[in-house]
Design an enzyme around this catalytic site. Structure first.
Site, PDB file in Angstrom:
ATOM      1  N   HIS A  51      -9.561   1.498   4.451  1.00  8.79           N
ATOM      2  CA  HIS A  51      -8.324   1.670   5.216  1.00  8.79           C
ATOM      3  C   HIS A  51      -8.579   2.636   6.371  1.00  8.79           C
ATOM      4  CE1 HIS A  51      -4.250   2.770   6.301  1.00  8.79           C
ATOM      5  NE2 HIS A  51      -3.863   1.650   5.725  1.00  8.79           N
ATOM      6  N   SER A  54       3.044  -2.153  10.327  1.00  6.78           N
ATOM      7  CA  SER A  54       4.487  -2.253  10.589  1.00  6.78           C
ATOM      8  C   SER A  54       5.052  -3.643  10.287  1.00  6.78           C
ATOM      9  CB  SER A  54       4.812  -1.836  12.033  1.00  6.78           C
ATOM     10  OG  SER A  54       4.454  -0.485  12.236  1.00  6.78           O
ATOM     11  N   GLU A 103      -5.912  -4.751  10.259  1.00  6.00           N
ATOM     12  CA  GLU A 103      -4.843  -3.793  10.532  1.00  6.00           C
ATOM     13  C   GLU A 103      -5.137  -3.041  11.820  1.00  6.00           C
ATOM     14  OE1 GLU A 103      -2.637  -2.584   6.713  1.00  6.00           O
ATOM     15  OE2 GLU A 103      -4.434  -1.364   6.790  1.00  6.00           O
ATOM     16  N   GLY A 161       2.659  -1.097   4.224  1.00  8.83           N
ATOM     17  CA  GLY A 161       2.782   0.304   3.849  1.00  8.83           C
ATOM     18  C   GLY A 161       4.235   0.675   3.610  1.00  8.83           C
ATOM     19  N   GLY A 162       4.863   1.220   4.644  1.00 10.88           N
ATOM     20  CA  GLY A 162       6.226   1.753   4.532  1.00 10.88           C
ATOM     21  C   GLY A 162       7.202   0.826   3.821  1.00 10.88           C
ATOM     22  N   ASN A 188       0.882  -1.173   0.000  1.00 11.43           N
ATOM     23  CA  ASN A 188       0.000   0.000   0.000  1.00 11.43           C
ATOM     24  C   ASN A 188       0.917   1.219   0.000  1.00 11.43           C
ATOM     25  OD1 ASN A 188      -1.824   2.021   0.452  1.00 11.43           O
ATOM     26  ND2 ASN A 188      -2.373   1.395   2.532  1.00 11.43           N
ATOM     27  N   TRP A 189       1.079   1.788  -1.175  1.00 10.40           N
ATOM     28  CA  TRP A 189       2.029   2.904  -1.299  1.00 10.40           C
ATOM     29  C   TRP A 189       1.497   4.181  -0.665  1.00 10.40           C
ATOM     30  CZ3 TRP A 189       4.079   2.770  -7.091  1.00 10.40           C
ATOM     31  CH2 TRP A 189       4.761   1.551  -7.307  1.00 10.40           C
ATOM     32  N   LYS A 190       0.200   4.238  -0.399  1.00 14.97           N
ATOM     33  CA  LYS A 190      -0.434   5.453   0.139  1.00 14.97           C
ATOM     34  C   LYS A 190      -0.125   6.635  -0.784  1.00 14.97           C
ATOM     35  CE  LYS A 190      -0.219   3.314   4.643  1.00 14.97           C
ATOM     36  NZ  LYS A 190      -0.170   3.454   6.094  1.00 14.97           N
ATOM     37  N   GLY A 208       2.217   2.226  10.693  1.00 15.86           N
ATOM     38  CA  GLY A 208       3.199   3.305  10.570  1.00 15.86           C
ATOM     39  C   GLY A 208       3.899   3.659  11.870  1.00 15.86           C
ATOM     40  N   GLU A 248      -6.947   5.009   7.528  1.00 21.18           N
ATOM     41  CA  GLU A 248      -6.676   6.421   7.226  1.00 21.18           C
ATOM     42  C   GLU A 248      -7.872   7.052   6.511  1.00 21.18           C
ATOM     43  OE1 GLU A 248      -2.944   5.723   5.259  1.00 21.18           O
ATOM     44  OE2 GLU A 248      -2.065   5.139   7.180  1.00 21.18           O
TER      45      GLU A 248
HETATM   46  P1  PGA Z   1       2.612   0.211   7.568  1.00 25.40           P
HETATM   47  O1  PGA Z   1       1.186   0.471   6.901  1.00 25.40           O
HETATM   48  O2  PGA Z   1       3.144  -1.077   7.012  1.00 25.40           O
HETATM   49  O3  PGA Z   1       3.457   1.406   7.135  1.00 25.40           O
HETATM   50  O4  PGA Z   1       2.409   0.164   9.039  1.00 25.40           O
HETATM   51  C1  PGA Z   1       0.287  -0.582   6.714  1.00 25.40           C
HETATM   52  C2  PGA Z   1      -0.980  -0.054   6.097  1.00 25.40           C
HETATM   53  O5  PGA Z   1      -1.416   1.043   6.470  1.00 25.40           O
HETATM   54  O6  PGA Z   1      -1.575  -0.695   5.209  1.00 25.40           O
END
Ligand code: PGA
Length: 251
Positions: free
Chosen positions: A96, A214, A168, A235-236, A9-11, A174, A98
């Protein structure tokens, strides 16, 4: 048997040239590798068509990170599920945390988005998960049950069978604070039980449930070794081939 999936997930990261380079780099890194999981990358809307045209989409599925809750028409700035599907993308990340937190997405909106995604042949990667306060009060099981049932349990079984679920915990996203493999297993087993109670054991056993929050090269092996953890939403660590590849290879 259900699929294992590692999804990035590149966001809201990477310009188009940067994203294209990242996708091509991953594509090259996977050439000739026999993988024990499907690989997906969730990229910004404006990258979708370019990336889907530049990589082997039989090997790397392309996902959008959201879609409109309307089919088409006068909704300035929105992107429909049909538009996403027309780019060659096969998946869409929905719900998600966010988007729930910053864009006030509710279960009612998400239900509509899921229906539109399915109607347009996309596979929704549907995200659920509790915030820290809910975990500390022991409410996390109820929270995920409500998120699933409010948005998804009106679907007929054959439609539900097309979903991927991503658990999640918001406190792990994050933050560098991942859930332990045992915590992930415990709640994934619970989620599968909730699905079984509604749709039966067979469908529950076929449902892919990803962990997200994470996840990285160090903890991925322990997480995916758990029987009810069928992969990850990353994500990251999906923003560089060097960090994403070892997670893919954790299976
Ligand atoms: P993260 O994000 O791996 O940076 O914690 C995961 C996500 O939000 O899908």
């Amino acid at each position: 048997m259900r699929k294992n999936i590692i999804a990035g997930n590149w966001k809201m990261n990477t310009t188009l040239p940067e994203g294209l380079a990242l996708a091509k780099g991953l594509n090259e890194a996977l050439i000739g590798k026999a993988l024990a999981c499907d690989v997906v990358i969730g990229v910004p809307f404006i990258h979708l068509a370019t990336i889907a045209g530049a990589i082997d989409t039989a090997k790397i599925g392309v996902a959008a990170q959201n879609c409109a809750d309307k089919e088409k028409g006068a909704y300035t700035g929105e992107v429909s599920a049909a538009m996403i599907a027309s780019t060659g993308a096969k998946y869409v990340i929905l719900g998600h945390s966010e988007r729930r937190q910053y864009y006030h997405e509710t279960s009612a909106t998400l239900k509509t988005k899921v229906n539109l995604a399915l109607a347009n042949g996309l596979t929704p990667i549907f995200c659920i998960g509790e915030v820290l306060e809910e975990r500390e009060k022991g409410k996390h099981f109820d929270v995920v049950d409500e998120q699933i049932s409010n948005a998804l349990f009106d679907l007929p079984a054959e439609e539900f069978a097309r979903l991927v679920i991503a658990y999640e915990p918001v406190w792990a996203i994050g933050t560098g604070r991942t859930a332990t493999a045992d915590q992930a297993q415990e709640i994934h087993a619970h989620i599968r039980q909730t699905i079984a109670a509604k749709y039966g054991d067979d469908l529950a056993a076929e449902t892919t449930i990803l962990y997200g929050g994470s996840m990285n090269a160090e903890n991925a092996k322990d997480l995916v070794a758990k029987p009810d953890v069928d992969g990850g939403l990353i994500g990251g660590a999906s923003l560089s081939v060097g960090k994403f590849l070892p997670i893919i290879e954790a299976f």
